[in-house]
Write an enzyme that holds these catalytic residues in place. Structure first.
Site, PDB file in Angstrom:
ATOM      1  N   THR A  45      35.951  36.222  14.982  1.00 44.66           N
ATOM      2  CA  THR A  45      37.128  36.649  14.219  1.00 44.66           C
ATOM      3  C   THR A  45      37.636  35.580  13.243  1.00 44.66           C
ATOM      4  O   THR A  45      38.079  35.929  12.143  1.00 44.66           O
ATOM      5  CB  THR A  45      38.253  37.128  15.161  1.00 44.66           C
ATOM      6  OG1 THR A  45      37.755  38.243  15.912  1.00 44.66           O
ATOM      7  CG2 THR A  45      39.488  37.545  14.408  1.00 44.66           C
ATOM      8  N   GLN A  55      39.209  40.898  17.884  1.00 42.47           N
ATOM      9  CA  GLN A  55      39.184  40.261  19.197  1.00 42.47           C
ATOM     10  C   GLN A  55      37.796  39.727  19.530  1.00 42.47           C
ATOM     11  O   GLN A  55      37.318  39.841  20.654  1.00 42.47           O
ATOM     12  CB  GLN A  55      39.651  41.257  20.266  1.00 42.47           C
ATOM     13  CG  GLN A  55      41.073  41.702  20.080  1.00 42.47           C
ATOM     14  CD  GLN A  55      41.514  42.704  21.132  1.00 42.47           C
ATOM     15  OE1 GLN A  55      40.824  42.966  22.106  1.00 42.47           O
ATOM     16  NE2 GLN A  55      42.683  43.271  20.930  1.00 42.47           N
ATOM     17  N   CYS A  56      37.153  39.125  18.558  1.00 39.82           N
ATOM     18  CA  CYS A  56      35.775  38.656  18.677  1.00 39.82           C
ATOM     19  C   CYS A  56      35.750  37.138  18.536  1.00 39.82           C
ATOM     20  O   CYS A  56      36.613  36.564  17.876  1.00 39.82           O
ATOM     21  CB  CYS A  56      34.945  39.318  17.564  1.00 39.82           C
ATOM     22  SG  CYS A  56      33.242  38.789  17.440  1.00 39.82           S
ATOM     23  N   GLY A  57      34.766  36.507  19.113  1.00 39.88           N
ATOM     24  CA  GLY A  57      34.609  35.078  18.932  1.00 39.88           C
ATOM     25  C   GLY A  57      34.398  34.700  17.476  1.00 39.88           C
ATOM     26  O   GLY A  57      34.691  33.579  17.064  1.00 39.88           O
TER      27      GLY A  57
END
Length: 185
Positions: A61, A57-59
């Site tokens: 990803t 759930q990371c930018g």
């Protein structure tokens, strides 16, 4: 003596940075697969490794896609990508092992090796990451992991050859050059 040391590190009784006889390569470590099975990293001797802390759930990803492309392109030449889910940065990997596996498979067709969720910094940091971030392993760029998707390129001998922060994508020419150089050694 080395096995006793490794055992003490695993149980947190010895801090790797304070050890008199620290491991010399990633091949000295054992980790758990995403399914919870023990894996000796010595099984990767002779391979070039790209070790990366991942989050779903990371930018950053979408870097999963490039990591998979590296594995597909360079895997036949002896490159392994090792993904270590981590929830320490913005709580961006909250999932269970099953949820992580499903996400990686369905969204990015990940076929490279994934391992159980770990901490990469702090008191509960995994011993492997204590080693990767130590002055002994990365003298020019030691210190804590700053965010998700930091990449460590490890040579066939199990020693770190390069470290790349999150902002450098896996398909950046600098990362690819490090992988290709390590393959030639």
């Amino acid at each position: 003596m080395k096995s006793l040391f490794a055992l003490l590190v695993v149980f947190g009784l010895v801090n790797l940075s304070q050890a008199a006889d620290p491991p010399e390569s990633v091949h000295a470590f054992k980790v758990k697969s995403l399914e919870g099975k023990e894996v000796e990293l010595s099984k990767y001797k002779g391979k070039v490794l790209v070790i990366v802390n991942v989050a779903s759930q990371c930018g950053a990803t979408p870097q999963y896609e490039q990591l998979q492309e590296i594995f597909a392109k360079y895997g036949p030449q002896g490159v392994e990508v090792l993904g270590f889910p981590c929830n320490q940065f913005g709580k961006q990997e909250p999932g269970t092992a099953e949820e992580i596996r499903e996400f990686c498979s369905s969204k990015y067709d990940v076929t490279f090796d994934m391992f159980s969720k770990i901490d990469v910094n702090g008191e509960k940091s995994d011993p492997l990451y204590n080693f990767l971030t130590s002055k002994a392993a990365t003298p020019a760029d030691s210190g804590p992991v700053k965010w998700n998707f930091e990449k460590f390129v490890v040579g066939k001998d199990g020693k770190v050859v390069s470290r790349f922060r999150t902002n450098l994508k896996p398909d950046d020419p600098k990362v690819l050059a490090a992988i290709e150089s390590a393959l030639k050694k």
